[in-house]
Design a protein around this motif. Sequence first.
Motif, PDB file in Angstrom:
ATOM      1  N   LYS A 107      -0.700 -11.252  -1.404  1.00 23.22           N
ATOM      2  CA  LYS A 107       0.325 -12.195  -1.868  1.00 23.22           C
ATOM      3  C   LYS A 107       1.228 -12.603  -0.708  1.00 23.22           C
ATOM      4  CE  LYS A 107       0.279  -9.977  -6.338  1.00 23.22           C
ATOM      5  NZ  LYS A 107       0.977  -9.049  -7.221  1.00 23.22           N
ATOM      6  N   ASN A 108       1.588 -11.636   0.126  1.00 21.89           N
ATOM      7  CA  ASN A 108       2.427 -11.946   1.280  1.00 21.89           C
ATOM      8  C   ASN A 108       1.723 -12.896   2.248  1.00 21.89           C
ATOM      9  OD1 ASN A 108       4.675 -10.531   0.485  1.00 21.89           O
ATOM     10  ND2 ASN A 108       4.172  -8.695   1.640  1.00 21.89           N
ATOM     11  N   LEU A 109       0.446 -12.646   2.488  1.00 22.27           N
ATOM     12  CA  LEU A 109      -0.299 -13.530   3.382  1.00 22.27           C
ATOM     13  C   LEU A 109      -0.430 -14.925   2.798  1.00 22.27           C
ATOM     14  CD1 LEU A 109      -3.021 -11.056   4.660  1.00 22.27           C
ATOM     15  CD2 LEU A 109      -1.182 -12.095   6.013  1.00 22.27           C
ATOM     16  N   LEU A 110      -0.589 -15.011   1.500  1.00 22.25           N
ATOM     17  CA  LEU A 110      -0.635 -16.318   0.843  1.00 22.25           C
ATOM     18  C   LEU A 110       0.675 -17.078   1.088  1.00 22.25           C
ATOM     19  CD1 LEU A 110      -2.611 -17.931  -0.891  1.00 22.25           C
ATOM     20  CD2 LEU A 110      -1.520 -16.939  -2.899  1.00 22.25           C
ATOM     21  N   GLY A 111       1.793 -16.381   0.963  1.00 18.20           N
ATOM     22  CA  GLY A 111       3.093 -16.995   1.251  1.00 18.20           C
ATOM     23  C   GLY A 111       3.208 -17.412   2.705  1.00 18.20           C
TER      24      GLY A 111
ATOM     25  N   PRO B  53       7.001 -12.751  13.379  1.00 15.36           N
ATOM     26  CA  PRO B  53       8.078 -11.991  12.722  1.00 15.36           C
ATOM     27  C   PRO B  53       7.789 -11.699  11.250  1.00 15.36           C
ATOM     28  CG  PRO B  53       9.004 -13.702  14.096  1.00 15.36           C
ATOM     29  CD  PRO B  53       7.511 -13.958  14.039  1.00 15.36           C
ATOM     30  N   ALA B  54       7.287 -12.702  10.521  1.00 15.65           N
ATOM     31  CA  ALA B  54       6.987 -12.490   9.094  1.00 15.65           C
ATOM     32  C   ALA B  54       5.864 -11.479   8.924  1.00 15.65           C
ATOM     33  CB  ALA B  54       6.621 -13.814   8.429  1.00 15.65           C
ATOM     34  N   LEU B  55       4.818 -11.605   9.731  1.00 16.09           N
ATOM     35  CA  LEU B  55       3.687 -10.676   9.626  1.00 16.09           C
ATOM     36  C   LEU B  55       4.125  -9.242   9.936  1.00 16.09           C
ATOM     37  CD1 LEU B  55       0.620 -10.603   9.076  1.00 16.09           C
ATOM     38  CD2 LEU B  55       0.294 -10.774  11.555  1.00 16.09           C
ATOM     39  N   THR B  56       4.950  -9.072  10.926  1.00 22.22           N
ATOM     40  CA  THR B  56       5.466  -7.736  11.266  1.00 22.22           C
ATOM     41  C   THR B  56       6.223  -7.145  10.082  1.00 22.22           C
ATOM     42  OG1 THR B  56       5.668  -8.377  13.589  1.00 22.22           O
ATOM     43  CG2 THR B  56       6.923  -6.450  12.883  1.00 22.22           C
TER      44      THR B  56
ATOM     45  N   THR C 229       7.751 -18.751   2.628  1.00 20.72           N
ATOM     46  CA  THR C 229       6.900 -17.615   3.001  1.00 20.72           C
ATOM     47  C   THR C 229       7.214 -16.371   2.188  1.00 20.72           C
ATOM     48  OG1 THR C 229       6.537 -18.446   5.239  1.00 20.72           O
ATOM     49  CG2 THR C 229       6.326 -16.069   4.930  1.00 20.72           C
ATOM     50  N   PHE C 230       8.483 -16.139   1.901  1.00 24.97           N
ATOM     51  CA  PHE C 230       8.864 -14.920   1.185  1.00 24.97           C
ATOM     52  C   PHE C 230       9.083 -15.126  -0.316  1.00 24.97           C
ATOM     53  CE2 PHE C 230       9.559 -13.659   5.518  1.00 24.97           C
ATOM     54  CZ  PHE C 230       9.123 -12.343   5.511  1.00 24.97           C
ATOM     55  N   LEU C 231       9.484 -16.304  -0.707  1.00 19.22           N
ATOM     56  CA  LEU C 231       9.751 -16.516  -2.135  1.00 19.22           C
ATOM     57  C   LEU C 231       8.480 -16.764  -2.946  1.00 19.22           C
ATOM     58  CD1 LEU C 231      13.090 -18.539  -2.010  1.00 19.22           C
ATOM     59  CD2 LEU C 231      12.744 -16.077  -2.370  1.00 19.22           C
ATOM     60  N   LEU C 232       7.445 -17.317  -2.331  1.00 18.53           N
ATOM     61  CA  LEU C 232       6.176 -17.482  -3.048  1.00 18.53           C
ATOM     62  C   LEU C 232       5.596 -16.125  -3.464  1.00 18.53           C
ATOM     63  CD1 LEU C 232       3.931 -19.283  -4.170  1.00 18.53           C
ATOM     64  CD2 LEU C 232       2.887 -19.244  -1.900  1.00 18.53           C
ATOM     65  N   PRO C 233       5.467 -15.152  -2.542  1.00 20.09           N
ATOM     66  CA  PRO C 233       4.967 -13.841  -2.983  1.00 20.09           C
ATOM     67  C   PRO C 233       5.905 -13.164  -3.991  1.00 20.09           C
ATOM     68  CG  PRO C 233       5.012 -13.947  -0.584  1.00 20.09           C
ATOM     69  CD  PRO C 233       5.629 -15.205  -1.096  1.00 20.09           C
ATOM     70  N   TYR C 234       7.203 -13.385  -3.847  1.00 18.22           N
ATOM     71  CA  TYR C 234       8.142 -12.813  -4.810  1.00 18.22           C
ATOM     72  C   TYR C 234       7.869 -13.380  -6.198  1.00 18.22           C
ATOM     73  CZ  TYR C 234      12.394 -11.360  -7.128  1.00 18.22           C
ATOM     74  OH  TYR C 234      13.274 -10.802  -8.018  1.00 18.22           O
ATOM     75  N   LYS C 235       7.616 -14.671  -6.255  1.00 13.77           N
ATOM     76  CA  LYS C 235       7.313 -15.321  -7.538  1.00 13.77           C
ATOM     77  C   LYS C 235       5.983 -14.822  -8.110  1.00 13.77           C
ATOM     78  CE  LYS C 235       8.842 -18.579 -10.263  1.00 13.77           C
ATOM     79  NZ  LYS C 235       9.981 -18.316 -11.108  1.00 13.77           N
ATOM     80  N   LEU C 236       5.048 -14.476  -7.234  1.00 15.27           N
ATOM     81  CA  LEU C 236       3.722 -14.007  -7.660  1.00 15.27           C
ATOM     82  C   LEU C 236       3.661 -12.501  -7.897  1.00 15.27           C
ATOM     83  CD1 LEU C 236       1.516 -16.048  -5.152  1.00 15.27           C
ATOM     84  CD2 LEU C 236       1.918 -16.552  -7.577  1.00 15.27           C
ATOM     85  N   ARG C 237       4.788 -11.809  -7.798  1.00 12.60           N
ATOM     86  CA  ARG C 237       4.803 -10.339  -7.806  1.00 12.60           C
ATOM     87  C   ARG C 237       4.146  -9.716  -9.027  1.00 12.60           C
ATOM     88  NH1 ARG C 237       9.550 -12.335  -9.115  1.00 12.60           N
ATOM     89  NH2 ARG C 237      10.693 -11.558 -10.911  1.00 12.60           N
ATOM     90  N   ASN C 238       4.204 -10.376 -10.181  1.00 14.90           N
ATOM     91  CA  ASN C 238       3.630  -9.807 -11.399  1.00 14.90           C
ATOM     92  C   ASN C 238       2.210 -10.286 -11.676  1.00 14.90           C
ATOM     93  OD1 ASN C 238       5.951  -8.301 -12.006  1.00 14.90           O
ATOM     94  ND2 ASN C 238       6.926 -10.114 -12.876  1.00 14.90           N
ATOM     95  N   ARG C 239       1.662 -11.042 -10.794  1.00 16.77           N
ATOM     96  CA  ARG C 239       0.294 -11.546 -10.963  1.00 16.77           C
ATOM     97  C   ARG C 239      -0.677 -10.679 -10.187  1.00 16.77           C
ATOM     98  NH1 ARG C 239       0.064 -17.407 -12.731  1.00 16.77           N
ATOM     99  NH2 ARG C 239       2.227 -17.798 -13.238  1.00 16.77           N
ATOM    100  N   GLN C 240      -1.885 -10.628 -10.700  1.00 18.48           N
ATOM    101  CA  GLN C 240      -2.934  -9.841 -10.047  1.00 18.48           C
ATOM    102  C   GLN C 240      -3.620 -10.687  -8.983  1.00 18.48           C
ATOM    103  OE1 GLN C 240      -3.570  -6.608 -10.698  1.00 18.48           O
ATOM    104  NE2 GLN C 240      -1.869  -6.655 -12.128  1.00 18.48           N
ATOM    105  N   ILE C 241      -4.072 -10.008  -7.950  1.00 15.89           N
ATOM    106  CA  ILE C 241      -4.886 -10.648  -6.928  1.00 15.89           C
ATOM    107  C   ILE C 241      -6.106  -9.759  -6.729  1.00 15.89           C
ATOM    108  CG2 ILE C 241      -3.634  -9.585  -5.023  1.00 15.89           C
ATOM    109  CD1 ILE C 241      -4.110 -12.177  -3.438  1.00 15.89           C
ATOM    110  N   SER C 242      -7.266 -10.353  -6.726  1.00 18.26           N
ATOM    111  CA  SER C 242      -8.481  -9.546  -6.627  1.00 18.26           C
ATOM    112  C   SER C 242      -8.616  -8.956  -5.229  1.00 18.26           C
ATOM    113  CB  SER C 242      -9.715 -10.382  -6.957  1.00 18.26           C
ATOM    114  OG  SER C 242     -10.017 -11.258  -5.901  1.00 18.26           O
ATOM    115  N   PRO C 243      -9.181  -7.758  -5.132  1.00 18.54           N
ATOM    116  CA  PRO C 243      -9.392  -7.146  -3.809  1.00 18.54           C
ATOM    117  C   PRO C 243     -10.248  -8.017  -2.887  1.00 18.54           C
ATOM    118  CG  PRO C 243      -9.694  -5.508  -5.538  1.00 18.54           C
ATOM    119  CD  PRO C 243      -9.540  -6.849  -6.215  1.00 18.54           C
TER     120      PRO C 243
ATOM    121  N   TRP D  51      15.233 -10.966   8.375  1.00 18.84           N
ATOM    122  CA  TRP D  51      14.484 -10.475   9.543  1.00 18.84           C
ATOM    123  C   TRP D  51      13.758 -11.636  10.235  1.00 18.84           C
ATOM    124  CZ3 TRP D  51      12.843  -5.935  12.128  1.00 18.84           C
ATOM    125  CH2 TRP D  51      11.629  -6.019  12.818  1.00 18.84           C
ATOM    126  N   THR D  52      13.056 -12.434   9.454  1.00 22.25           N
ATOM    127  CA  THR D  52      12.237 -13.507  10.005  1.00 22.25           C
ATOM    128  C   THR D  52      13.096 -14.629  10.570  1.00 22.25           C
ATOM    129  OG1 THR D  52      10.482 -12.924   8.463  1.00 22.25           O
ATOM    130  CG2 THR D  52      10.310 -15.072   9.531  1.00 22.25           C
TER     131      THR D  52
END
Length: 161
Positions: free
Chosen positions: A78-82, A56-59, A120-134, A15-16
């Motif tokens: 996580k997505n925004l971090l990527g 495009p990525a944000l959308t 942009t997309f693979l970093l959040p994918y790699k972080l998918r099992n990690r917690q992120i604080s609210p 998409w992006t």
Amino acid sequence: MNKRYKKITGLGILWTLVLGTLSHFFYQWSHENMLVGLFSPVNESVWEHLKLLFFPALTYMFIEQKAMGKAMPGLLGKNLLGLFAGLLVMPLLFYGYTAFSGKSILWVDIGIFCVCVLLTFLLPYKLRNRQISPSWEKILVQMGLFLAVAFFVVSVWEQIG
């Protein structure tokens, strides 16, 4: 869930890449419509070209959040971090290679865009099992809003100036 998330990540990359590439031409195609210029590059500056990745990525990330956000806490953060990582790497790579080459090379610029989309997309994918604080996610969302406003302000400035 993992297989579904892998597919959704792949779709986000596609998409992006497609929308970001096309959005390079939207402003010109719209006969320099100011509204289109808020989301698409209005000149050849690196800052304006960050919009090729950002909007495009944000959308896509908002669509992904709506579809999977409840099942994946912290997904938006996580997505925004990527996204921020991709946005940071883009000018670093561009200015890095142009410092040595002394000029911009189209195929290298396109390659940099592709690398940054992947990051942009693979970093959040790699972080998918990690917690992120609210609270950290809230800060990332605020940074994203600030960046969107900055893009809008600079775009209007470029169009009227």
